[in-house]
Write a protein that holds these residues in place. Sequence first.
Motif, PDB file in Angstrom:
ATOM      1  N   ALA A 139      21.704  -4.372   7.041  1.00  0.00           N
ATOM      2  CA  ALA A 139      21.613  -2.931   7.263  1.00  0.00           C
ATOM      3  C   ALA A 139      20.985  -2.348   5.999  1.00  0.00           C
ATOM      4  CB  ALA A 139      23.000  -2.349   7.489  1.00  0.00           C
ATOM      5  N   LEU A 140      20.078  -1.410   6.184  1.00  0.00           N
ATOM      6  CA  LEU A 140      19.387  -0.849   5.028  1.00  0.00           C
ATOM      7  C   LEU A 140      20.267   0.162   4.310  1.00  0.00           C
ATOM      8  CD1 LEU A 140      15.768  -0.380   6.420  1.00  0.00           C
ATOM      9  CD2 LEU A 140      16.678  -2.260   5.060  1.00  0.00           C
ATOM     10  N   GLY A 141      20.187   0.160   2.984  1.00  0.00           N
ATOM     11  CA  GLY A 141      20.951   1.081   2.159  1.00  0.00           C
ATOM     12  C   GLY A 141      20.377   2.485   2.183  1.00  0.00           C
ATOM     13  N   LYS A 142      20.962   3.340   1.389  1.00  0.00           N
ATOM     14  CA  LYS A 142      20.611   4.762   1.410  1.00  0.00           C
ATOM     15  C   LYS A 142      19.477   5.141   0.465  1.00  0.00           C
ATOM     16  CE  LYS A 142      25.268   6.049   2.739  1.00  0.00           C
ATOM     17  NZ  LYS A 142      26.501   6.718   2.331  1.00  0.00           N
ATOM     18  N   VAL A 143      19.271   4.393  -0.614  1.00  0.00           N
ATOM     19  CA  VAL A 143      18.242   4.753  -1.593  1.00  0.00           C
ATOM     20  C   VAL A 143      16.889   4.258  -1.084  1.00  0.00           C
ATOM     21  CG1 VAL A 143      17.445   4.513  -3.974  1.00  0.00           C
ATOM     22  CG2 VAL A 143      19.901   4.618  -3.480  1.00  0.00           C
ATOM     23  N   LYS A 144      16.019   5.191  -0.796  1.00  0.00           N
ATOM     24  CA  LYS A 144      14.703   4.869  -0.248  1.00  0.00           C
ATOM     25  C   LYS A 144      13.649   4.919  -1.345  1.00  0.00           C
ATOM     26  CE  LYS A 144      16.565   4.511   3.747  1.00  0.00           C
ATOM     27  NZ  LYS A 144      16.965   3.195   4.148  1.00  0.00           N
ATOM     28  N   LEU A 145      12.463   4.441  -1.043  1.00  0.00           N
ATOM     29  CA  LEU A 145      11.379   4.418  -2.019  1.00  0.00           C
ATOM     30  C   LEU A 145      11.110   5.811  -2.570  1.00  0.00           C
ATOM     31  CD1 LEU A 145       9.105   2.981  -3.547  1.00  0.00           C
ATOM     32  CD2 LEU A 145       7.670   3.301  -1.525  1.00  0.00           C
ATOM     33  N   ALA A 146      11.123   6.818  -1.731  1.00  0.00           N
ATOM     34  CA  ALA A 146      10.866   8.189  -2.192  1.00  0.00           C
ATOM     35  C   ALA A 146      11.902   8.617  -3.234  1.00  0.00           C
ATOM     36  CB  ALA A 146      10.864   9.148  -1.009  1.00  0.00           C
ATOM     37  N   ASP A 147      13.152   8.198  -3.063  1.00  0.00           N
ATOM     38  CA  ASP A 147      14.198   8.512  -4.040  1.00  0.00           C
ATOM     39  C   ASP A 147      13.911   7.800  -5.365  1.00  0.00           C
ATOM     40  OD1 ASP A 147      15.708   9.926  -2.041  1.00  0.00           O
ATOM     41  OD2 ASP A 147      16.439   7.987  -1.318  1.00  0.00           O
ATOM     42  N   PHE A 148      13.597   6.522  -5.273  1.00  0.00           N
ATOM     43  CA  PHE A 148      13.276   5.741  -6.471  1.00  0.00           C
ATOM     44  C   PHE A 148      12.063   6.321  -7.186  1.00  0.00           C
ATOM     45  CE2 PHE A 148      10.558   2.474  -8.343  1.00  0.00           C
ATOM     46  CZ  PHE A 148      11.375   2.070  -9.392  1.00  0.00           C
ATOM     47  N   ALA A 149      11.064   6.782  -6.418  1.00  0.00           N
ATOM     48  CA  ALA A 149       9.824   7.298  -7.008  1.00  0.00           C
ATOM     49  C   ALA A 149      10.102   8.480  -7.931  1.00  0.00           C
ATOM     50  CB  ALA A 149       8.846   7.687  -5.910  1.00  0.00           C
ATOM     51  N   LYS A 150      11.066   9.318  -7.582  1.00  0.00           N
ATOM     52  CA  LYS A 150      11.410  10.464  -8.439  1.00  0.00           C
ATOM     53  C   LYS A 150      11.942   9.986  -9.787  1.00  0.00           C
ATOM     54  CE  LYS A 150      12.556  13.206  -4.397  1.00  0.00           C
ATOM     55  NZ  LYS A 150      13.656  13.677  -3.553  1.00  0.00           N
ATOM     56  N   GLU A 151      12.847   9.025  -9.765  1.00  0.00           N
ATOM     57  CA  GLU A 151      13.401   8.477 -11.006  1.00  0.00           C
ATOM     58  C   GLU A 151      12.321   7.740 -11.799  1.00  0.00           C
ATOM     59  OE1 GLU A 151      16.814   5.275 -12.304  1.00  0.00           O
ATOM     60  OE2 GLU A 151      17.072   6.363 -10.425  1.00  0.00           O
ATOM     61  N   PHE A 152      11.486   6.978 -11.095  1.00  0.00           N
ATOM     62  CA  PHE A 152      10.385   6.257 -11.734  1.00  0.00           C
ATOM     63  C   PHE A 152       9.450   7.227 -12.446  1.00  0.00           C
ATOM     64  CE2 PHE A 152       6.015   4.651 -11.534  1.00  0.00           C
ATOM     65  CZ  PHE A 152       6.148   3.449 -12.224  1.00  0.00           C
ATOM     66  N   ASN A 178       0.824  -1.210   0.000  1.00  0.00           N
ATOM     67  CA  ASN A 178       0.000   0.000   0.000  1.00  0.00           C
ATOM     68  C   ASN A 178       0.854   1.253   0.000  1.00  0.00           C
ATOM     69  OD1 ASN A 178      -2.579  -1.210  -0.049  1.00  0.00           O
ATOM     70  ND2 ASN A 178      -2.468  -1.609   2.129  1.00  0.00           N
ATOM     71  N   GLU A 179       1.952   1.241   0.762  1.00  0.00           N
ATOM     72  CA  GLU A 179       2.849   2.392   0.772  1.00  0.00           C
ATOM     73  C   GLU A 179       3.511   2.584  -0.590  1.00  0.00           C
ATOM     74  OE1 GLU A 179       4.641   2.731   5.231  1.00  0.00           O
ATOM     75  OE2 GLU A 179       4.922   0.776   4.230  1.00  0.00           O
ATOM     76  N   ILE A 180       3.885   1.496  -1.232  1.00  0.00           N
ATOM     77  CA  ILE A 180       4.488   1.583  -2.566  1.00  0.00           C
ATOM     78  C   ILE A 180       3.505   2.226  -3.544  1.00  0.00           C
ATOM     79  CG2 ILE A 180       5.348   0.264  -4.540  1.00  0.00           C
ATOM     80  CD1 ILE A 180       6.390  -1.808  -2.432  1.00  0.00           C
ATOM     81  N   ALA A 181       2.269   1.753  -3.543  1.00  0.00           N
ATOM     82  CA  ALA A 181       1.256   2.308  -4.449  1.00  0.00           C
ATOM     83  C   ALA A 181       1.044   3.794  -4.176  1.00  0.00           C
ATOM     84  CB  ALA A 181      -0.059   1.547  -4.309  1.00  0.00           C
ATOM     85  N   THR A 182       0.991   4.187  -2.916  1.00  0.00           N
ATOM     86  CA  THR A 182       0.778   5.595  -2.563  1.00  0.00           C
ATOM     87  C   THR A 182       1.929   6.469  -3.034  1.00  0.00           C
ATOM     88  OG1 THR A 182      -0.578   5.018  -0.645  1.00  0.00           O
ATOM     89  CG2 THR A 182       0.452   7.201  -0.627  1.00  0.00           C
ATOM     90  N   VAL A 183       3.158   6.057  -2.731  1.00  0.00           N
ATOM     91  CA  VAL A 183       4.331   6.862  -3.090  1.00  0.00           C
ATOM     92  C   VAL A 183       4.488   6.954  -4.603  1.00  0.00           C
ATOM     93  CG1 VAL A 183       6.855   6.969  -2.952  1.00  0.00           C
ATOM     94  CG2 VAL A 183       5.527   6.465  -0.900  1.00  0.00           C
ATOM     95  N   LEU A 184       4.379   5.829  -5.308  1.00  0.00           N
ATOM     96  CA  LEU A 184       4.513   5.859  -6.762  1.00  0.00           C
ATOM     97  C   LEU A 184       3.346   6.607  -7.410  1.00  0.00           C
ATOM     98  CD1 LEU A 184       5.897   2.294  -7.603  1.00  0.00           C
ATOM     99  CD2 LEU A 184       7.157   4.448  -7.307  1.00  0.00           C
ATOM    100  N   GLY A 185       2.147   6.402  -6.885  1.00  0.00           N
ATOM    101  CA  GLY A 185       0.977   7.105  -7.419  1.00  0.00           C
ATOM    102  C   GLY A 185       1.120   8.606  -7.302  1.00  0.00           C
ATOM    103  N   GLU A 186       1.566   9.068  -6.153  1.00  0.00           N
ATOM    104  CA  GLU A 186       1.764  10.508  -5.978  1.00  0.00           C
ATOM    105  C   GLU A 186       2.844  11.028  -6.918  1.00  0.00           C
ATOM    106  OE1 GLU A 186       2.442  11.070  -1.782  1.00  0.00           O
ATOM    107  OE2 GLU A 186       0.331  10.698  -1.302  1.00  0.00           O
ATOM    108  N   ALA A 187       3.908  10.257  -7.114  1.00  0.00           N
ATOM    109  CA  ALA A 187       5.017  10.681  -7.971  1.00  0.00           C
ATOM    110  C   ALA A 187       4.599  10.838  -9.429  1.00  0.00           C
ATOM    111  CB  ALA A 187       6.176   9.693  -7.865  1.00  0.00           C
ATOM    112  N   ILE A 188       3.634  10.039  -9.878  1.00  0.00           N
ATOM    113  CA  ILE A 188       3.213  10.105 -11.289  1.00  0.00           C
ATOM    114  C   ILE A 188       1.895  10.851 -11.476  1.00  0.00           C
ATOM    115  CG2 ILE A 188       4.504   8.044 -11.934  1.00  0.00           C
ATOM    116  CD1 ILE A 188       1.811   6.490 -11.920  1.00  0.00           C
TER     117      ILE A 188
END
Length: 109
Positions: A85-98, A21-31
Motif C-alpha cells: 500500500a502506498l504511503g502518504k508522502v508523495k513526490l510533490a511533498d518531497f519536492a518542497k523539502e528538496f 521523467n516525472e521526477i525530473a519535471t517535479v523537482l525541476g519545477e520546485a527548484i
Amino acid sequence: MEKPFEGRSVHYLASDEVSPNEIATVLGEAIGMPNLKWQAIPREQMLQQMLDAGMNKWIANGLVEMQAAQQNGSLYEDYYRNKPALGKVKLADFAKEFALTYHNKSNQS
C-alpha cells in the motif's frame, strides 16, 4: 543479495510511483528549473564515466547492470508481485523539502 532468501522476507515501502521523467519535471519545477529533463545515457558511457570518476570497477559494473534491469523492467518484477500500500508522502511533498535544501545549499556557496 546473491545469497538465497530462505528464512528471510522482503517488505517494500513506497509512497509514490512515478517515472524518471516525472521526477525530473517535479523537482525541476520546485527548484526553478522547469526545463529539467531526465536523460538516459548508453551503458558503456555510464560505465566509463563512473570509472573515470574513480569508482571501483566491480561496483560500477553492478550499477550499470542494475540500471539495465530497471530499464527492462526485471528489477521491479518482485515489487509488483508484492506491491505494498502506498504511503502518504508523495513526490510533490518531497519536492518542497528538496527545494528548500537545494536553495539553502545554493545560497551558501
